[in-house]
Design an enzyme around this catalytic site. Sequence first.
Site, PDB file in Angstrom:
ATOM      1  N   CYS A 115       0.822  -1.229   0.000  1.00  0.00           N
ATOM      2  CA  CYS A 115       0.000   0.000   0.000  1.00  0.00           C
ATOM      3  C   CYS A 115       0.852   1.274   0.000  1.00  0.00           C
ATOM      4  O   CYS A 115       0.401   2.324  -0.437  1.00  0.00           O
ATOM      5  CB  CYS A 115      -0.929   0.016   1.202  1.00  0.00           C
ATOM      6  SG  CYS A 115      -2.101  -1.346   1.168  1.00  0.00           S
ATOM      7  N   HIS A 261      -3.729   7.200   0.903  1.00  0.00           N
ATOM      8  CA  HIS A 261      -3.912   5.876   0.289  1.00  0.00           C
ATOM      9  C   HIS A 261      -5.339   5.425   0.589  1.00  0.00           C
ATOM     10  O   HIS A 261      -5.811   5.541   1.721  1.00  0.00           O
ATOM     11  CB  HIS A 261      -2.899   4.890   0.874  1.00  0.00           C
ATOM     12  CG  HIS A 261      -3.290   3.464   0.683  1.00  0.00           C
ATOM     13  ND1 HIS A 261      -3.622   2.958  -0.548  1.00  0.00           N
ATOM     14  CD2 HIS A 261      -3.453   2.443   1.582  1.00  0.00           C
ATOM     15  CE1 HIS A 261      -3.951   1.674  -0.409  1.00  0.00           C
ATOM     16  NE2 HIS A 261      -3.858   1.352   0.865  1.00  0.00           N
ATOM     17  N   ASN A 291      -9.826  -0.574  -2.700  1.00  0.00           N
ATOM     18  CA  ASN A 291      -8.420  -0.369  -2.343  1.00  0.00           C
ATOM     19  C   ASN A 291      -7.557  -1.010  -3.441  1.00  0.00           C
ATOM     20  O   ASN A 291      -7.534  -2.225  -3.582  1.00  0.00           O
ATOM     21  CB  ASN A 291      -8.155  -1.022  -0.978  1.00  0.00           C
ATOM     22  CG  ASN A 291      -6.708  -0.910  -0.534  1.00  0.00           C
ATOM     23  OD1 ASN A 291      -5.812  -0.631  -1.333  1.00  0.00           O
ATOM     24  ND2 ASN A 291      -6.471  -1.130   0.745  1.00  0.00           N
TER      25      ASN A 291
HETATM   26  N1  COA Z   1     -19.442  -9.048   5.020  1.00  0.00           N
HETATM   27  C1  COA Z   1     -20.186  -9.307   6.097  1.00  0.00           C
HETATM   28  N2  COA Z   1     -19.655  -9.596   7.294  1.00  0.00           N
HETATM   29  C2  COA Z   1     -18.322  -9.636   7.403  1.00  0.00           C
HETATM   30  C3  COA Z   1     -17.489  -9.389   6.293  1.00  0.00           C
HETATM   31  C4  COA Z   1     -18.090  -9.090   5.068  1.00  0.00           C
HETATM   32  N3  COA Z   1     -17.389  -8.838   3.945  1.00  0.00           N
HETATM   33  N4  COA Z   1     -16.209  -9.494   6.689  1.00  0.00           N
HETATM   34  C5  COA Z   1     -16.227  -9.789   7.984  1.00  0.00           C
HETATM   35  N5  COA Z   1     -17.499  -9.897   8.432  1.00  0.00           N
HETATM   36  C6  COA Z   1     -18.001 -10.196   9.779  1.00  0.00           C
HETATM   37  C7  COA Z   1     -16.972 -10.917  10.621  1.00  0.00           C
HETATM   38  O1  COA Z   1     -17.004 -12.285  10.374  1.00  0.00           O
HETATM   39  C8  COA Z   1     -17.419 -10.568  12.004  1.00  0.00           C
HETATM   40  O2  COA Z   1     -18.503 -11.380  12.352  1.00  0.00           O
HETATM   41  P1  COA Z   1     -18.661 -11.919  13.863  1.00  0.00           P
HETATM   42  O3  COA Z   1     -18.780 -10.688  14.705  1.00  0.00           O
HETATM   43  O4  COA Z   1     -19.882 -12.740  13.797  1.00  0.00           O
HETATM   44  O5  COA Z   1     -17.412 -12.688  14.136  1.00  0.00           O
HETATM   45  C9  COA Z   1     -17.973  -9.140  11.857  1.00  0.00           C
HETATM   46  O6  COA Z   1     -18.229  -8.972  10.449  1.00  0.00           O
HETATM   47  C10 COA Z   1     -17.004  -8.078  12.336  1.00  0.00           C
HETATM   48  O7  COA Z   1     -15.733  -8.359  11.764  1.00  0.00           O
HETATM   49  P2  COA Z   1     -14.493  -7.475  12.049  1.00  0.00           P
HETATM   50  O8  COA Z   1     -13.325  -8.004  11.294  1.00  0.00           O
HETATM   51  O9  COA Z   1     -14.340  -7.262  13.531  1.00  0.00           O
HETATM   52  O10 COA Z   1     -15.004  -6.105  11.409  1.00  0.00           O
HETATM   53  P3  COA Z   1     -14.327  -4.692  11.454  1.00  0.00           P
HETATM   54  O11 COA Z   1     -15.296  -3.715  11.957  1.00  0.00           O
HETATM   55  O12 COA Z   1     -12.966  -4.739  12.098  1.00  0.00           O
HETATM   56  O13 COA Z   1     -14.118  -4.399   9.913  1.00  0.00           O
HETATM   57  C11 COA Z   1     -12.397  -4.336   8.280  1.00  0.00           C
HETATM   58  C12 COA Z   1     -13.290  -5.224   9.141  1.00  0.00           C
HETATM   59  C13 COA Z   1     -11.474  -5.227   7.478  1.00  0.00           C
HETATM   60  C14 COA Z   1     -13.268  -3.540   7.327  1.00  0.00           C
HETATM   61  C15 COA Z   1     -11.598  -3.395   9.194  1.00  0.00           C
HETATM   62  O14 COA Z   1     -10.943  -4.106  10.194  1.00  0.00           O
HETATM   63  C16 COA Z   1     -10.607  -2.577   8.453  1.00  0.00           C
HETATM   64  O15 COA Z   1     -10.957  -1.775   7.640  1.00  0.00           O
HETATM   65  N6  COA Z   1      -9.309  -2.710   8.763  1.00  0.00           N
HETATM   66  C17 COA Z   1      -8.290  -1.995   8.048  1.00  0.00           C
HETATM   67  C18 COA Z   1      -7.987  -2.742   6.839  1.00  0.00           C
HETATM   68  C19 COA Z   1      -7.329  -1.933   5.767  1.00  0.00           C
HETATM   69  O16 COA Z   1      -7.533  -0.778   5.610  1.00  0.00           O
HETATM   70  N7  COA Z   1      -6.529  -2.641   5.024  1.00  0.00           N
HETATM   71  C20 COA Z   1      -5.926  -2.115   3.883  1.00  0.00           C
HETATM   72  C21 COA Z   1      -4.477  -2.142   3.941  1.00  0.00           C
HETATM   73  S1  COA Z   1      -3.833  -0.690   4.652  1.00  0.00           S
END
Ligand code: COA
Length: 334
Positions: A115, A261, A291
Site C-alpha cells: 500500500c 492511500h 483499495n
Molecule cells: N461481510 C459481512 N460480514 C463480514 C465481512 C463481510 N465482507 N467481513 C467480515 N465480516 C463479519 C466478521 O465475520 C465478524 O462477524 P462476527 O462478529 O460474527 O465474528 C464481523 O463482520 C465483524 O468483523 P471485524 O473483522 O471485527 O469487522 P471490522 O469492523 O474490524 O471491519 C475491516 C473489518 C477489514 C473492514 C476493518 O478491520 C478494516 O478496515 N481494517 C483496516 C484494513 C485496511 O484498511 N486494510 C488495507 C491495507 S492498509
Amino acid sequence: MYNSKITGLGYYVPENIVTNDDLSELMDTNDAWIQERTGIKERRWIDKNSDESSATMGAKASKIAIERAGLTKDDIDFIVFATLSPDYFFPGCGVQIQDMLDMPTIGAIDIRNQCSGFIYAISTADQFIKTGMYKNILVIGAEYHSNGLDKTTRGRGVSVIFGDGAGACVLSRTDDNSKGILSSHLHSEGKYADKLIVKSPSIKNWVPDIINTNGEDTSYYPYMDGTFVFKNAIVRFSEVIKEGLEKNNLNTEDIDMLIPHQANLRISQFVQKKFGLSNDQVFNNIMKFGNTTAASIIIALTDAWEQNKIKENDLVVLAAFGSGFTWGSVIIRW
Ligand code: COA
C-alpha cells in the site's frame, strides 16, 4: 541539487464493475456491511477472459501520463514500477513496460512496498532526479488483485476491499526549488509483516508443496488482521503527515489537498477529523475503485487533478500505510 515535479498524470481501470451486490452472490456479505465498514460501493475487477494484467494496465496509464507531460516515450530516462501483484514471480513489471512501450533500453526497477508502494516509488524517482542522474522518470503503481483473492465467505474480510487498476506519472527535473516534491518520508516496522501478508507461494513453500496439502494450505490468499491494521494505520498516517509538514515548517491549515492511500474510507475520515480538515482538503475515491494498493494514491491524485481539484501552487500531501508494515508521506508544492 535539482527539484522534481509531476508533469503528467494518467490512470486506467478495467471496464468490469463489480458492485457490493455482485459480491453478495459469491459470498455471505451485503452492501450495507461493506459500505459501513469500508465506504466501498464498487470496484473494478479484471475480466478473467481478458489478457489484462498489472503490466498492461500500467502501460495504458503510462501512455496517458507521458502524453500529458508533453513528452514521448523516448524522453523517459528510467522506470519505477510499484506493485504487489506482478505478472511474473520474476522479472518485475518495470521491464515489461520498457518493452510494451517500445522504449530505449533504459533502466527499470520494481518496488515491493504494497500500500505504500507508490510513496516509495515516487520518493525513489525523486532521489534520482535530485542528484541530476535522470531528467524524466516514469513512476507507475498497478495492481491485479482480483485473481488472487479468496472470493468465498472464508475470505470476505479481505476480498471485498481490494480492486484492480493502475496509475502513472512522469516526474521531471525542474530548476525551480519552490515547486515540486519538497520532501518525502519513509518508514517500516517489519515485526508486523504477518499482520497483512500473502505468504505463498514462496521459495520456502513452493507450488508443489501447496498442491500436496489438497486445498488445506490457503497461505497463497491474503491474510489481514483488520482491526490491528486499522489501529496502526490511523496512528502512522497521522504521524507521517505531521512529520512531513514539520520538515517544511508547514501546518495542517496549509494543506490544500490530502490524498491518503485509499485503504478504507473510515481511516481517511479519522485522519481528516484529527487534523480538522474540510471535505475540500481531502480526496477520496475508494467508493468507486476499492483499495487498489500501490495504484490507489496515483489513481486518486489523477482523478482529483482531472476534476480540477488541484491547482498551481497548492500544497498537496500524499500519505500511505500498509503491509510491511510500511508507511510514508510526500509533500508537494504543485
Ligand atoms: N461481510 C459481512 N460480514 C463480514 C465481512 C463481510 N465482507 N467481513 C467480515 N465480516 C463479519 C466478521 O465475520 C465478524 O462477524 P462476527 O462478529 O460474527 O465474528 C464481523 O463482520 C465483524 O468483523 P471485524 O473483522 O471485527 O469487522 P471490522 O469492523 O474490524 O471491519 C475491516 C473489518 C477489514 C473492514 C476493518 O478491520 C478494516 O478496515 N481494517 C483496516 C484494513 C485496511 O484498511 N486494510 C488495507 C491495507 S492498509
